[in-house]
Design an enzyme around this catalytic site. Structure first.
Site, short mmCIF file in Angstrom:
data_model
loop_
_atom_site.label_atom_id
_atom_site.label_comp_id
_atom_site.label_asym_id
_atom_site.label_seq_id
_atom_site.Cartn_x
_atom_site.Cartn_y
_atom_site.Cartn_z
N LEU A 254 3.97 21.58 -36.13
CA LEU A 254 4.93 22.68 -36.19
C LEU A 254 4.25 24.05 -36.01
O LEU A 254 3.15 24.27 -36.49
CB LEU A 254 5.65 22.64 -37.53
CG LEU A 254 6.40 21.34 -37.83
CD1 LEU A 254 7.04 21.41 -39.22
CD2 LEU A 254 7.45 21.05 -36.77
N HIS B 180 9.13 26.32 -34.01
CA HIS B 180 9.93 25.37 -34.78
C HIS B 180 10.54 26.05 -36.01
O HIS B 180 11.70 25.82 -36.36
CB HIS B 180 9.06 24.21 -35.29
CG HIS B 180 8.49 23.35 -34.22
ND1 HIS B 180 7.13 23.29 -33.95
CD2 HIS B 180 9.09 22.49 -33.35
CE1 HIS B 180 6.92 22.45 -32.97
NE2 HIS B 180 8.07 21.95 -32.58
N LYS C 267 12.56 26.69 -24.93
CA LYS C 267 11.28 26.29 -24.30
C LYS C 267 11.48 25.02 -23.46
O LYS C 267 10.96 24.90 -22.37
CB LYS C 267 10.24 26.07 -25.40
CG LYS C 267 8.99 25.38 -25.00
CD LYS C 267 8.02 26.34 -24.45
CE LYS C 267 6.78 25.63 -23.97
NZ LYS C 267 6.61 24.28 -24.48
N MET D 43 4.85 29.48 -27.29
CA MET D 43 4.35 28.61 -28.36
C MET D 43 4.69 27.16 -28.05
O MET D 43 5.79 26.84 -27.60
CB MET D 43 4.95 29.01 -29.70
CG MET D 43 4.40 30.33 -30.17
SD MET D 43 4.95 30.69 -31.83
CE MET D 43 4.30 32.35 -31.99
#
Ligand code: PAF
Length: 279
Positions: free
Chosen positions: A33, A37, A149, A184
């Protein structure tokens, strides 16, 4: 935070909450994570009464066994992050809790399955929909939160929801980026310091496209973007597409929603990124 590895126990627990009038938010993940997230979890906490996060590295969505094997699984630090973020419930099943054996699954995803990620990762979205269907069936969320994403994944899940008339509202949450622009991703930990620098070409190119979008034709802009990325050392471009944001077919200048999507190998790590050009 309550932690379950057994689907029946989780389902019983959630039934009780539901009977007490609580709405359920769900954030499915494969762990490792990061802030991205946690931003999905924050959305769930804002919009629902009880937030459930799942961590399950789903074998059926990997077409490369090596990729599955090396997928990061830092469960202790993941639990800590979820505790700190105030997550109510974690579902962290073993593979045999989710899959009884060799199960058949096929959903007609039409061209969404053949385009972009579908082309480079055959069977990937069958595996994704298979596990998300199972997770939805256990959690029965009112709302489910997915990251932009994986833009194509969001369209695929929405298609499954529509096809199977599932009573869940899907919410797409924006991409979170490092300060230098890198999207990310759990896979970023595989990047060497050099890879990390080269990987920035992806977000740089998407930004450039967004800023220059009205100045040229899509075909020539796409070609320039491909050339930028191909010129970056250590980066192997898989695709760069300017697509209709609704169906991922090629966009034209008149498309109402436009998204640019890219996938590339940086060193040995496959990365994807995208940017909404027109909303
Ligand atoms: O996006 C992911 O991490 C996975 O594809 C998901 C939705 C958790 C299904 O395994």
């Amino acid at each position: 935070m309550k932690i379950f590895d057994n689907k029946q126990n989780l389902s019983n627990y959630l039934n009780e909450l539901r009977n007490n009038g609580k709405s359920i938010g769900f954030v499915p993940t494969m762990g490792a994570l990061h802030q991205g997230h946690l931003s999905l979890l924050a959305q769930s906490q804002q919009q629902t009464d009880v937030s459930v996060c799942s961590i399950f590295v789903n074998p059926t969505q990997f077409n490369d066994p090596k990729d599955l094997e090396k997928y990061p699984r830092p469960i202790e630090s993941d639990i800590q992050k979820l505790e700190q973020a105030g997550c109510d419930i974690l579902f962290n099943p073993e593979v045999n809790e989710m899959y009884a054996g060799n199960e058949q699954w096929h959903l007609d995803l039409d061209e969404l399955e053949a385009l972009l990620e579908g082309k480079f990762r055959p069977g990937h979205y069958q595996g994704v929909t298979q596990v998300v269907f199972k997770l939805f069936d256990i959690v029965k969320p009112d709302m489910a939160f997915f990251g932009q994403k994986d833009y194509q994944q969001v369209l695929v899940i929405q298609k499954m929801i529509d096809l199977l008339h599932l009573p869940v509202k899907l919410v797409m949450c924006p991409i979170l980026r490092e300060t230098d622009g890198l999207a990310m991703s759990s896979r970023n930990i595989h990047l060497s310091a050099d890879d990390r620098k080269h990987a920035l070409v992806l977000s740089r190119t998407l930004n450039w496209l967004k800023q220059n979008f009205d100045l040229s034709q899509i075909a020539s802009l796409t070609k320039q973007c491909e050339d930028f990325i191909k010129a970056e050392p250590g980066v192997q471009l898989e695709y760069f597409e300017v697509a209709n944001g609704k169906n991922l077919r090629n966009a034209d200048q008149g498309s109402k929603q436009i998204v640019a999507l890219v996938a590339a190998k940086v060193g040995n790590t496959r990365l994807i990124d995208n940017m909404i050009i027109r909303d």
